[in-house]
Enzyme design. Structure first.
Site, PDB file in Angstrom:
ATOM      1  N   ASP A  18      -2.551   0.322  -3.344  1.00 19.90           N
ATOM      2  CA  ASP A  18      -3.006  -0.994  -2.874  1.00 19.90           C
ATOM      3  C   ASP A  18      -4.245  -0.901  -1.998  1.00 19.90           C
ATOM      4  O   ASP A  18      -5.020  -1.843  -1.912  1.00 19.90           O
ATOM      5  CB  ASP A  18      -1.879  -1.700  -2.123  1.00 19.90           C
ATOM      6  CG  ASP A  18      -0.974  -2.454  -3.080  1.00 19.90           C
ATOM      7  OD1 ASP A  18      -1.111  -2.262  -4.293  1.00 19.90           O
ATOM      8  OD2 ASP A  18      -0.139  -3.253  -2.611  1.00 19.90           O
ATOM      9  N   ASP A  60       3.052   1.130  -2.043  1.00 17.52           N
ATOM     10  CA  ASP A  60       3.810  -0.119  -1.874  1.00 17.52           C
ATOM     11  C   ASP A  60       4.689  -0.527  -3.050  1.00 17.52           C
ATOM     12  O   ASP A  60       5.867  -0.809  -2.882  1.00 17.52           O
ATOM     13  CB  ASP A  60       2.854  -1.283  -1.601  1.00 17.52           C
ATOM     14  CG  ASP A  60       2.027  -1.046  -0.358  1.00 17.52           C
ATOM     15  OD1 ASP A  60       2.115   0.041   0.216  1.00 17.52           O
ATOM     16  OD2 ASP A  60       1.286  -1.963   0.011  1.00 17.52           O
ATOM     17  N   GLU A 387      -2.694  -9.714  -2.869  1.00 15.28           N
ATOM     18  CA  GLU A 387      -2.579  -9.605  -1.408  1.00 15.28           C
ATOM     19  C   GLU A 387      -3.912  -9.984  -0.791  1.00 15.28           C
ATOM     20  O   GLU A 387      -4.965  -9.646  -1.326  1.00 15.28           O
ATOM     21  CB  GLU A 387      -2.238  -8.171  -0.998  1.00 15.28           C
ATOM     22  CG  GLU A 387      -0.760  -7.898  -1.019  1.00 15.28           C
ATOM     23  CD  GLU A 387      -0.410  -6.506  -0.499  1.00 15.28           C
ATOM     24  OE1 GLU A 387      -1.299  -5.799   0.007  1.00 15.28           O
ATOM     25  OE2 GLU A 387       0.765  -6.143  -0.616  1.00 15.28           O
ATOM     26  N   SER A 413      -0.722  -8.712   2.776  1.00 19.11           N
ATOM     27  CA  SER A 413      -0.551  -7.280   2.947  1.00 19.11           C
ATOM     28  C   SER A 413       0.388  -7.048   4.119  1.00 19.11           C
ATOM     29  O   SER A 413       0.388  -7.803   5.099  1.00 19.11           O
ATOM     30  CB  SER A 413      -1.913  -6.653   3.240  1.00 19.11           C
ATOM     31  OG  SER A 413      -1.738  -5.414   3.869  1.00 19.11           O
TER      32      SER A 413
END
Ligand SMILES: CC(C)(O)[C@@H](O)C(=O)O
Length: 572
Positions: A18, A60, A387, A413
């Site tokens: 991410d 993540d 995000e 996030s």
């Protein structure tokens, strides 16, 4: 696994970082990757008829993806986290020295754009944030989900907090292999561990740490796979009882490595257990209960700094609040751990997509008291529910972190520090071609949010039109496929591959039959167990034959070498 008496086969899945996919088109694929990971693990394990799994993950989405696969397959599984990165260290132009994580780089971009930081300092921070390998270091999404796995009993006690480079990880890897073989022997499957109580334990730990709001989305998805009834109301209920104890980044001062120094996740679990806020009788991958594991470890009390004591919390309720109101009839998620004010009232500034808001911030047209509404970033309208770290980081870096509120139908996030509330579904959001948020919101209307009493409202009686002039349906591919089954952020929380989430009929899956069926606890099985190891001899012979066919006779020899090599590694 060798040491436990099993025979391991290794396979990999895709994964998305991410940190790299943030702030551009790549982020459309991040949440999608979670479901692809779960699907690919299911596919290999089902196709190869594997008996159980040690599921390894680092960033993540791979953590919830693996836990979803474990819940879906209902075989013996142990989850193992790869550990987080250490913080970086930087010395800025003015001589200031500080520890930095990835989030500092995103915030430095905003500060630099507003002329609050030099390009030289931005460059120094960017070079310092990743001093080694591992998932992002604060209590962001990866560390939150690692804590979730430990609190749920799906990973070994104490295994979430040690950093990636720490040699204790080798020990946890070895023990995880042994543990899964033992689970298999005893016939304990993931769903016997992933019960409603286990989910409540996980939520309690997230609330106490003040973890990532993504935990809500992911826990709902994992629960869906485990066929456990879990709703936003469960998060509300647990949050109202469990105080926020962790002074952890993004809003606090410390990182996961600091949690490790004071005893790791067992410290918070023991504190919650003693206060009657954890189900001590929930089963774990050790084959023992949460309470038994904690009694073995006997973790110290919270240190009072990194983790506050229960009678002196940072906030009296958990770090995440579920909001309701005219803006979000189905609920929105806010990290209340980051809200100092009781109420935030501001004027809506509606943007289509994150880029438009970033441009406005760069132009200097976003100012104190604005409520930045970013729409068309939802699971379907986005697609992929991106995000918003680039914009929240930039808002914070521009010095507007406390005076500008951000609302979006996208995700946040785990590292964002600006005031933000998201994952919401305003009324009518499914209507028209763009089923994103904010068809209920127009620029200029007054928006009010009050995390302390869990509501967010618009004062305007005017509703926005369908908007979305710039919205285009996604082109066929992985993102498009995910839009076929996700309806709302709440439902996107559930796996896209399980059509039931959209109200369509999905036949109940048949429980897969483990290959070495019969390793249960009954006497006959016990007797068989004493004569055999979990993977049958036939499988082993078949594998050896396949290896020879594919790679020549030396491959089978290599297989044997690996087996013999395992005990030697232990002694070294
Ligand atoms: C890039 C981050 C910090 O990993 C973020 O995506 C999160 O949610 O934690």
């Amino acid at each position: 696994m060798h040491a436990g008496g099993g025979y391991p086969l290794e396979f990999g899945t895709i994964s998305v970082s991410d940190g790299i996919s943030m702030g551009h088109e790549g982020m459309h694929f991040s949440l999608v990757s979670r479901d692809v990971i779960a699907d690919s693990v299911e596919t290999v394990i089902s196709a190869e008829r594997l008996d159980g799994s040690v599921l390894l993950a680092g960033c993540d989405k791979s953590l919830p993806g693996m836990l979803m696969a474990a819940a879906r397959l209902e075989l013996s599984s142990v989850f193992l986290y790869a550990g987080s990165i250490m913080p970086g260290w930087v010395k800025l132009e003015d001589g200031t020295e500080k520890d930095v994580t990835l989030i500092d780089a995103f915030e430095a971009v905003g500060a630099c754009q507003r002329g609050l930081m030099s390009k030289g300092d931005l460059d120094r921070i960017e070079r310092a944030i990743c001093p080694g390998e591992g998932a992002c270091g604060g209590m962001y999404t990866a560390n939150t989900m690692a804590s979730v796995a430990e609190a749920m009993g799906m990973s070994l006690p104490g295994s979430a907090a040690p950093p990636s480079a720490d040699r204790r990880r080798d020990m946890f890897a070895r023990k995880s292999g042994e543990a899964v073989v033992e689970l298999l022997r005893r016939g304990i499957t993931a769903r016997q561990i992933m019960t409603k109580e286990a989910f409540e334990n996980a939520i309690a730990v997230v609330m106490a740490f003040g973890g990532s709001t993504n935990a809500v989305l992911h826990l709902l998805a994992i629960a869906h796979e485990a066929e456990v009834e879990l709703t936003l109301a469960d998060f509300d209920r647990v949050a109202s009882r469990v105080p926020h104890l962790g002074d952890l980044k993004p809003f606090g001062r410390y990182v996961m490595n600091d949690v490790d120094r004071i005893g790791g996740v067992p410290v918070v679990m023991k504190a919650l257990l003693d206060a009657g806020l954890l189900h001590g009788d929930a089963l774990t991958v050790t084959g023992r209960t949460v309470a038994e594991n904690l009694a073995d470890i006997d973790p110290p009390d919270p240190d009072g700094k990194i983790l506050r004591a229960l009678d002196n919390p940072i906030h009296h309720t958990g770090g995440i609040t579920i909001l309701h109101g005219s803006l979000a009839p189905e609920g929105a998620v806010v990290k209340s751990a980051g809200f100092d004010e009781d109420v935030f009232t501001g004027t809506a500034r509606v943007f289509e997509r994150e880029r438009a808001a970033l441009d406005a911030l760069e132009d200097g047209t976003i100012t104190d008291g604005d409520v930045v509404v970013i729409r068309y970033e939802g699971p379907k309208g986005g697609p992929g529910m991106r995000e918003m770290l680039a914009i929240t980081g930039a808002i914070k870096g521009a010095g507007l972190g406390k005076t500008v509120l951000l609302l979006t139908d996208g995700r946040f996030s785990g590292g964002r520090r600006a005031c933000a509330s998201g994952t919401w579904r305003p009324r009518r959001s499914m209507a028209g071609p763009s089923p994103s948020c904010a068809t209920a919101t127009r620029s200029g209307s007054t928006l009010r949010t009050r995390p302390s009493t869990s509501w967010c409202r618009t004062r305007s009686s005017r509703r926005g039109g369908p908007g979305g002039s710039r919205w285009r349906p996604s082109t066929p591919g992985a993102c498009w496929r995910s839009t076929q089954s996700s309806c709302s952020p709440r439902r996107a929380a559930r796996s896209s591959s399980r059509r039931r989430s959209c109200g369509r009929r999905c036949p109940r899956r048949r429980r897969p039959q483990p290959f070495s069926k019969g390793l249960g606890l009954d006497a006959a099985a016990e007797e068989r167990r004493s004569r055999t190891v979990p993977v049958t001899q036939a499988t082993r012979r078949l594998l050896a034959a396949v290896a020879v066919a594919l790679r020549g006779p030396s491959a089978a020899g290599r297989g044997r070498e690996r087996r013999n090599f395992a005990p030697e590694r232990r002694s070294s």
